[in-house]
Design a protein around this motif. Structure first.
Motif, PDB file in Angstrom:
ATOM      1  N   ASP A  76      -6.201  11.975 -10.119  1.00 57.12           N
ATOM      2  CA  ASP A  76      -7.054  10.783 -10.157  1.00 57.12           C
ATOM      3  C   ASP A  76      -6.239   9.517  -9.916  1.00 57.12           C
ATOM      4  O   ASP A  76      -6.727   8.560  -9.294  1.00 57.12           O
ATOM      5  N   ILE A  77      -4.998   9.495 -10.407  1.00 57.03           N
ATOM      6  CA  ILE A  77      -4.132   8.340 -10.158  1.00 57.03           C
ATOM      7  C   ILE A  77      -3.801   8.262  -8.675  1.00 57.03           C
ATOM      8  O   ILE A  77      -3.795   7.180  -8.075  1.00 57.03           O
ATOM      9  N   ALA A  78      -3.539   9.411  -8.069  1.00 59.28           N
ATOM     10  CA  ALA A  78      -3.253   9.450  -6.635  1.00 59.28           C
ATOM     11  C   ALA A  78      -4.450   8.965  -5.821  1.00 59.28           C
ATOM     12  O   ALA A  78      -4.300   8.200  -4.864  1.00 59.28           O
ATOM     13  N   LYS A  79      -5.642   9.396  -6.214  1.00 54.84           N
ATOM     14  CA  LYS A  79      -6.851   8.981  -5.493  1.00 54.84           C
ATOM     15  C   LYS A  79      -7.086   7.480  -5.618  1.00 54.84           C
ATOM     16  O   LYS A  79      -7.545   6.825  -4.668  1.00 54.84           O
ATOM     17  N   GLU A  80      -6.777   6.917  -6.782  1.00 57.00           N
ATOM     18  CA  GLU A  80      -6.943   5.478  -6.963  1.00 57.00           C
ATOM     19  C   GLU A  80      -5.980   4.718  -6.055  1.00 57.00           C
ATOM     20  O   GLU A  80      -6.342   3.691  -5.468  1.00 57.00           O
ATOM     21  N   LYS A  81      -4.772   5.226  -5.899  1.00 57.48           N
ATOM     22  CA  LYS A  81      -3.824   4.597  -4.991  1.00 57.48           C
ATOM     23  C   LYS A  81      -4.321   4.670  -3.551  1.00 57.48           C
ATOM     24  O   LYS A  81      -4.225   3.685  -2.800  1.00 57.48           O
ATOM     25  N   LEU A  82      -4.865   5.808  -3.166  1.00 61.74           N
ATOM     26  CA  LEU A  82      -5.416   5.952  -1.821  1.00 61.74           C
ATOM     27  C   LEU A  82      -6.576   5.001  -1.601  1.00 61.74           C
ATOM     28  O   LEU A  82      -6.703   4.389  -0.533  1.00 61.74           O
ATOM     29  N   ARG A  83      -7.418   4.862  -2.613  1.00 60.53           N
ATOM     30  CA  ARG A  83      -8.563   3.941  -2.513  1.00 60.53           C
ATOM     31  C   ARG A  83      -8.079   2.514  -2.303  1.00 60.53           C
ATOM     32  O   ARG A  83      -8.625   1.774  -1.472  1.00 60.53           O
ATOM     33  N   ILE A  84      -7.040   2.115  -3.022  1.00 64.20           N
ATOM     34  CA  ILE A  84      -6.500   0.764  -2.903  1.00 64.20           C
ATOM     35  C   ILE A  84      -5.917   0.536  -1.514  1.00 64.20           C
ATOM     36  O   ILE A  84      -6.121  -0.522  -0.900  1.00 64.20           O
ATOM     37  N   ILE A  85      -5.202   1.531  -0.996  1.00 65.72           N
ATOM     38  CA  ILE A  85      -4.610   1.406   0.341  1.00 65.72           C
ATOM     39  C   ILE A  85      -5.692   1.180   1.392  1.00 65.72           C
ATOM     40  O   ILE A  85      -5.597   0.282   2.231  1.00 65.72           O
ATOM     41  N   VAL A  86      -6.750   2.010   1.354  1.00 65.48           N
ATOM     42  CA  VAL A  86      -7.828   1.885   2.341  1.00 65.48           C
ATOM     43  C   VAL A  86      -8.558   0.546   2.184  1.00 65.48           C
ATOM     44  O   VAL A  86      -8.817  -0.149   3.173  1.00 65.48           O
ATOM     45  N   ALA A  87      -8.865   0.165   0.947  1.00 67.65           N
ATOM     46  CA  ALA A  87      -9.606  -1.081   0.707  1.00 67.65           C
ATOM     47  C   ALA A  87      -8.805  -2.306   1.145  1.00 67.65           C
ATOM     48  O   ALA A  87      -9.377  -3.291   1.623  1.00 67.65           O
ATOM     49  N   SER A  88      -7.484  -2.249   1.004  1.00 67.18           N
ATOM     50  CA  SER A  88      -6.649  -3.413   1.332  1.00 67.18           C
ATOM     51  C   SER A  88      -6.587  -3.703   2.821  1.00 67.18           C
ATOM     52  O   SER A  88      -6.223  -4.809   3.233  1.00 67.18           O
ATOM     53  N   MET A  89      -6.966  -2.740   3.637  1.00 68.23           N
ATOM     54  CA  MET A  89      -6.844  -2.896   5.088  1.00 68.23           C
ATOM     55  C   MET A  89      -8.063  -3.543   5.749  1.00 68.23           C
ATOM     56  O   MET A  89      -7.987  -3.999   6.885  1.00 68.23           O
ATOM     57  N   TYR A  90      -9.190  -3.570   5.049  1.00 69.19           N
ATOM     58  CA  TYR A  90     -10.415  -4.054   5.692  1.00 69.19           C
ATOM     59  C   TYR A  90     -10.332  -5.544   5.958  1.00 69.19           C
ATOM     60  O   TYR A  90      -9.986  -6.340   5.076  1.00 69.19           O
TER      61      TYR A  90
END
Length: 263
Positions: A76-90
């Motif tokens: 779940d921590i890994a998924k949250e990091k992935l979510r942040i990476i994707v969201a930061s690019m928009y």
């Protein structure tokens, strides 16, 4: 990265993240390559901000990047990091141009012990992310090996006409327009569901396939079936508000985009 893969502890869960910028071709077409190069530098700077010092960040070429990250004991921590990476690019640029990022993720040591093995799995997951709507991350699963990757996902410069008055834009950021007005779908899974059906271009999609796309790490069971029914309900209600609920057709548990639909 190859050396890094061969020296780390196999008890440590790590991830190779392949990143591809959505809508970047549109940036170069509208603003020129100098502007595009500047945007890539800004994207790289943002990636540095959302990664850790021990992560390995690399540009593979063009608008493709890779991150080797890890040390996670909790998925779940890994998924949250992935979510942040994707969201930061928009980003929303001028003239209505939008860019986002799609990510494909493979796991060490589950998906391989070498960079090449991890790269191949992450690349398949990236293709799947592009195929199912972009602006998201997908973690590789063995079932994705059956995907035909010989054909590229819908062009980023494509505007897909369903029928008179209904346009579905697949470049940069998925959007549906009804008589020039953007269709409002407030439920994220409902919008993702529509993106999947659009990408299948009128082919029927099974409930199991939809669940595997919408909730990539969960099995088909009563819980996920219930979630899918709710997503379908939200989507139908959104379409009904515009008088186009028949745009989605159901048949014996299968669903598809009704490309023969006419208002």
């Amino acid at each position: 990265m190859e050396d890094k893969c061969s020296t780390i502890n196999e008890n440590e869960k790590r991830f190779l993240i392949m990143l591809d910028v959505d809508g970047f071709g549109k940036v170069n077409d509208r603003f020129g390559h100098n502007y595009g190069d500047t945007m890539l530098k800004k994207i790289a700077q943002t990636l540095k901000l959302v990664t850790e010092n021990e992560d390995i960040l690399a540009r593979l070429g063009g608008d493709e990047f890779a991150i080797f990250t890890g040390g996670f004991s909790d998925i779940d921590i890994a998924k949250e990091k992935l979510r942040i990476i994707v969201a930061s690019m928009y980003r929303e640029l001028k003239w209505g141009v939008k860019i986002s990022i799609s990510a494909g993720v493979s796991t060490f040591p589950t998906d391989g012990h070498s960079f090449q093995a991890l790269y191949e799995k992450a690349d398949i997951a990236l293709y799947y992310a592009k195929l199912t709507g972009r602006n998201k991350y997908i973690i590789y699963e063995d079932s994705m090996e059956d995907i035909d990757t010989s054909h590229s996902p819908a062009s980023e410069s494509e505007e897909y006409l369903v029928t008179k008055g209904i346009y579905i834009r697949t470049f940069g950021y998925f959007e549906v327009f009804v008589n020039g007005e953007a269709l409002l779908i407030q439920n994220a899974k409902a919008k993702e569901l529509l993106a999947i059906l659009v990408d299948r271009r009128g082919a029927y999609v099974s409930q199991a396939d939809l669940i595997s796309c919408l909730w990539e790490d969960e099995p088909v069971n009563k819980v996920t079936m219930g979630r899918l029914r709710k997503a379908v309900m939200h989507l139908r209600n959104a379409l009904k508000a515009y008088g186009i609920e028949e745009l989605i057709e159901s048949k014996r548990g299968l669903r598809r985009l009704n490309v023969d639909y006419s208002q």
